[in-house]
Scaffold this active site. Structure first.
Site, PDB file in Angstrom:
ATOM      1  N   SER A   9       1.023  -1.131   0.121  1.00  0.00           N
ATOM      2  CA  SER A   9      -0.052   0.183  -0.207  1.00  0.00           C
ATOM      3  C   SER A   9       0.842   1.332  -0.047  1.00  0.00           C
ATOM      4  O   SER A   9       1.514   1.391   0.709  1.00  0.00           O
ATOM      5  CB  SER A   9      -0.931   0.015   1.079  1.00  0.00           C
ATOM      6  OG  SER A   9      -1.333   1.362   1.520  1.00  0.00           O
ATOM      7  N   HIS A  34      -1.437  -1.337  -4.149  1.00  0.00           N
ATOM      8  CA  HIS A  34      -2.615  -0.798  -3.453  1.00  0.00           C
ATOM      9  C   HIS A  34      -2.644   0.616  -3.197  1.00  0.00           C
ATOM     10  O   HIS A  34      -1.863   1.231  -2.530  1.00  0.00           O
ATOM     11  CB  HIS A  34      -2.662  -1.590  -1.933  1.00  0.00           C
ATOM     12  CG  HIS A  34      -3.719  -1.609  -1.402  1.00  0.00           C
ATOM     13  ND1 HIS A  34      -4.894  -2.459  -1.642  1.00  0.00           N
ATOM     14  CD2 HIS A  34      -4.322  -0.792  -0.476  1.00  0.00           C
ATOM     15  CE1 HIS A  34      -6.078  -2.077  -0.699  1.00  0.00           C
ATOM     16  NE2 HIS A  34      -5.424  -1.102  -0.011  1.00  0.00           N
ATOM     17  N   MET A  38      -8.826   7.922   0.492  1.00  0.00           N
ATOM     18  CA  MET A  38      -9.540   8.532   1.778  1.00  0.00           C
ATOM     19  C   MET A  38     -10.103   9.918   1.484  1.00  0.00           C
ATOM     20  O   MET A  38      -9.291  10.735   1.104  1.00  0.00           O
ATOM     21  CB  MET A  38      -8.847   8.533   2.958  1.00  0.00           C
ATOM     22  CG  MET A  38      -8.222   6.958   3.272  1.00  0.00           C
ATOM     23  SD  MET A  38      -6.907   7.131   4.580  1.00  0.00           S
ATOM     24  CE  MET A  38      -6.278   5.296   4.469  1.00  0.00           C
ATOM     25  N   HIS A  67      -8.552   1.114  -3.491  1.00  0.00           N
ATOM     26  CA  HIS A  67      -9.222   0.952  -2.206  1.00  0.00           C
ATOM     27  C   HIS A  67     -10.163   2.276  -2.090  1.00  0.00           C
ATOM     28  O   HIS A  67      -9.310   3.051  -1.170  1.00  0.00           O
ATOM     29  CB  HIS A  67      -8.630   0.341  -1.067  1.00  0.00           C
ATOM     30  CG  HIS A  67      -9.109  -0.070   0.042  1.00  0.00           C
ATOM     31  ND1 HIS A  67      -8.605  -0.146   1.270  1.00  0.00           N
ATOM     32  CD2 HIS A  67     -10.447   0.146   0.272  1.00  0.00           C
ATOM     33  CE1 HIS A  67      -9.465  -0.209   2.272  1.00  0.00           C
ATOM     34  NE2 HIS A  67     -10.635  -0.039   1.769  1.00  0.00           N
ATOM     35  N   MET A  69     -11.936   4.538   0.165  1.00  0.00           N
ATOM     36  CA  MET A  69     -12.546   4.745   1.473  1.00  0.00           C
ATOM     37  C   MET A  69     -13.242   6.085   1.348  1.00  0.00           C
ATOM     38  O   MET A  69     -12.616   6.982   2.040  1.00  0.00           O
ATOM     39  CB  MET A  69     -11.591   4.438   2.545  1.00  0.00           C
ATOM     40  CG  MET A  69     -11.068   3.071   2.717  1.00  0.00           C
ATOM     41  SD  MET A  69      -9.474   3.022   3.537  1.00  0.00           S
ATOM     42  CE  MET A  69      -8.409   3.155   2.046  1.00  0.00           C
ATOM     43  N   MET A 141     -11.195  -6.198   5.899  1.00  0.00           N
ATOM     44  CA  MET A 141     -10.404  -5.145   6.688  1.00  0.00           C
ATOM     45  C   MET A 141      -9.771  -5.615   8.011  1.00  0.00           C
ATOM     46  O   MET A 141     -10.834  -6.189   8.732  1.00  0.00           O
ATOM     47  CB  MET A 141     -11.036  -3.992   6.817  1.00  0.00           C
ATOM     48  CG  MET A 141     -11.571  -3.078   5.655  1.00  0.00           C
ATOM     49  SD  MET A 141      -9.952  -2.469   4.667  1.00  0.00           S
ATOM     50  CE  MET A 141      -9.014  -1.672   5.970  1.00  0.00           C
ATOM     51  N   ASP A 179      -6.513  -6.664   4.412  1.00  0.00           N
ATOM     52  CA  ASP A 179      -6.028  -5.434   4.453  1.00  0.00           C
ATOM     53  C   ASP A 179      -5.935  -4.588   5.750  1.00  0.00           C
ATOM     54  O   ASP A 179      -7.160  -4.496   6.325  1.00  0.00           O
ATOM     55  CB  ASP A 179      -6.745  -4.392   3.410  1.00  0.00           C
ATOM     56  CG  ASP A 179      -6.367  -3.125   3.085  1.00  0.00           C
ATOM     57  OD1 ASP A 179      -6.930  -2.097   2.638  1.00  0.00           O
ATOM     58  OD2 ASP A 179      -5.126  -2.661   3.660  1.00  0.00           O
TER      59      ASP A 179
HETATM   60  C1  DX5 Z   1      -6.121   1.249   5.915  1.00  0.00           C
HETATM   61  C2  DX5 Z   1      -5.759   0.876   4.560  1.00  0.00           C
HETATM   62  C3  DX5 Z   1      -4.805  -0.109   4.314  1.00  0.00           C
HETATM   63  C4  DX5 Z   1      -3.527   0.560   5.182  1.00  0.00           C
HETATM   64  C5  DX5 Z   1      -2.501  -0.855   5.342  1.00  0.00           C
HETATM   65  O1  DX5 Z   1      -7.218   2.055   5.938  1.00  0.00           O
HETATM   66  O2  DX5 Z   1      -7.007   0.592   3.824  1.00  0.00           O
HETATM   67  O3  DX5 Z   1      -4.390  -0.517   3.065  1.00  0.00           O
HETATM   68  O4  DX5 Z   1      -2.699   1.320   4.192  1.00  0.00           O
HETATM   69  O5  DX5 Z   1      -1.278  -0.388   5.980  1.00  0.00           O
HETATM   70  P1  DX5 Z   1      -0.704  -1.235   6.919  1.00  0.00           P
HETATM   71  O6  DX5 Z   1      -0.237  -2.470   6.169  1.00  0.00           O
HETATM   72  O7  DX5 Z   1       0.698  -0.626   7.418  1.00  0.00           O
HETATM   73  O8  DX5 Z   1      -1.728  -1.580   8.051  1.00  0.00           O
HETATM   74 ZN    ZN Z   2      -6.404  -0.440   1.636  1.00  0.00          ZN
END
Ligand code: DX5
Ligand code: ZN
Length: 222
Positions: A9, A34, A38, A67, A69, A141, A179
């Site tokens: 990510s 990834h 947000m 992704h 969000m 998640m 994730d």
């Molecule tokens: C959180 C994201 C994840 C996050 C993962 O909202 O959707 O993709 O970036 O990061 P790590 O692997 O550091 O938990």
């Molecule tokens: Zn994510």
């Protein structure tokens, strides 16, 4: 046995040198990049929009696993498909009900991207079980959406197992992505439960570019 895919990510990448980071991840064996979008509304954090996805698309040949969000993901699906999303996942809890999940899944697929649906740790997988046959990827998640570097929430394992069992019962070969908080240890639990796509942000990008290959291999496992 499906190949385990690792999707670093970029939320944990050094954005001062984003091109170098994503190219290094690709060269280190990442299967996808990834991209965590947000909006500061669906989650209490703001990251980036389609223009960053478009920039990353120009840097790597591997698929972009975007992704969303964000609230009202249907409003922005076209923009992220235009930007180059290969997989576009949205949160089931960000749309109305299962009919809205079906509608957005269909819209994403019609745009030529692979549709994915995500659920936060406190939301039941029943939110999308009815659409398993229509979706290419489920995002379980294992942290609350919004930030990288959080601690893995073990309840995600049971969700992965439940979705894998349902998919097998339906004869559906869906990708199950986990994730959040994925590292060498938690990745093994996820894969044992039936996950085949692992997102790793801080575990990969937090380790220094010289370690990206080792971290990606450690998450993928032997
Ligand atoms: C959180 C994201 C994840 C996050 C993962 O909202 O959707 O993709 O970036 O990061 P790590 O692997 O550091 O938990
Ligand atoms: Zn994510």
């Amino acid at each position: 046995m499906k190949k385990i895919k690792v999707a670093p990510s970029i939320l944990s990448a050094d954005f001062r040198v984003l091109e170098r980071e994503v190219k290094a991840a690709q060269d280190a064996g990442a299967d996808m990049i990834h991209c965590d979008v947000m909006d500061g509304h669906f989650v209490p954090n703001i990251t980036f929009g389609p223009f960053v996805v478009e920039a990353v698309k120009k840097c790597v040949a591997i698929p972009l696993d975007v992704h969303l969000m964000i609230s009202d993901p249907g409003k922005y699906a076209d923009a992220f498909c235009d930007a180059g999303a290969d997989i576009l996942s949205f949160h089931a809890e960000a749309v109305g009900g299962i009919d809205d999940v079906f509608a957005l899944v269909g819209k994403i697929r019609a745009r030529g991207a692979r549709p994915g649906v995500a659920v936060n740790p406190d939301k039941p997988v029943s939110l999308f079980m009815g659409a398993l046959t229509e979706i290419d990827q489920i995002v379980i998640m294992s942290v609350y959406a919004g930030f990288g570097g959080q601690k893995f929430i073990p309840d995600a394992i049971d969700k992965v197992a439940a979705v894998r069992k349902a998919a097998l019962d339906m004869g559906v070969g869906i990708d199950i992505e986990v994730d959040g908080g994925v590292n060498e240890q938690t990745a093994r639990l996820c894969v044992a439960a039936g996950a085949d796509v692992l997102v790793a942000g801080s575990y990969v990008f937090g380790g220094g570019a010289e370690n990206y290959a080792g971290r990606i291999e450690a998450v993928r496992g032997k």
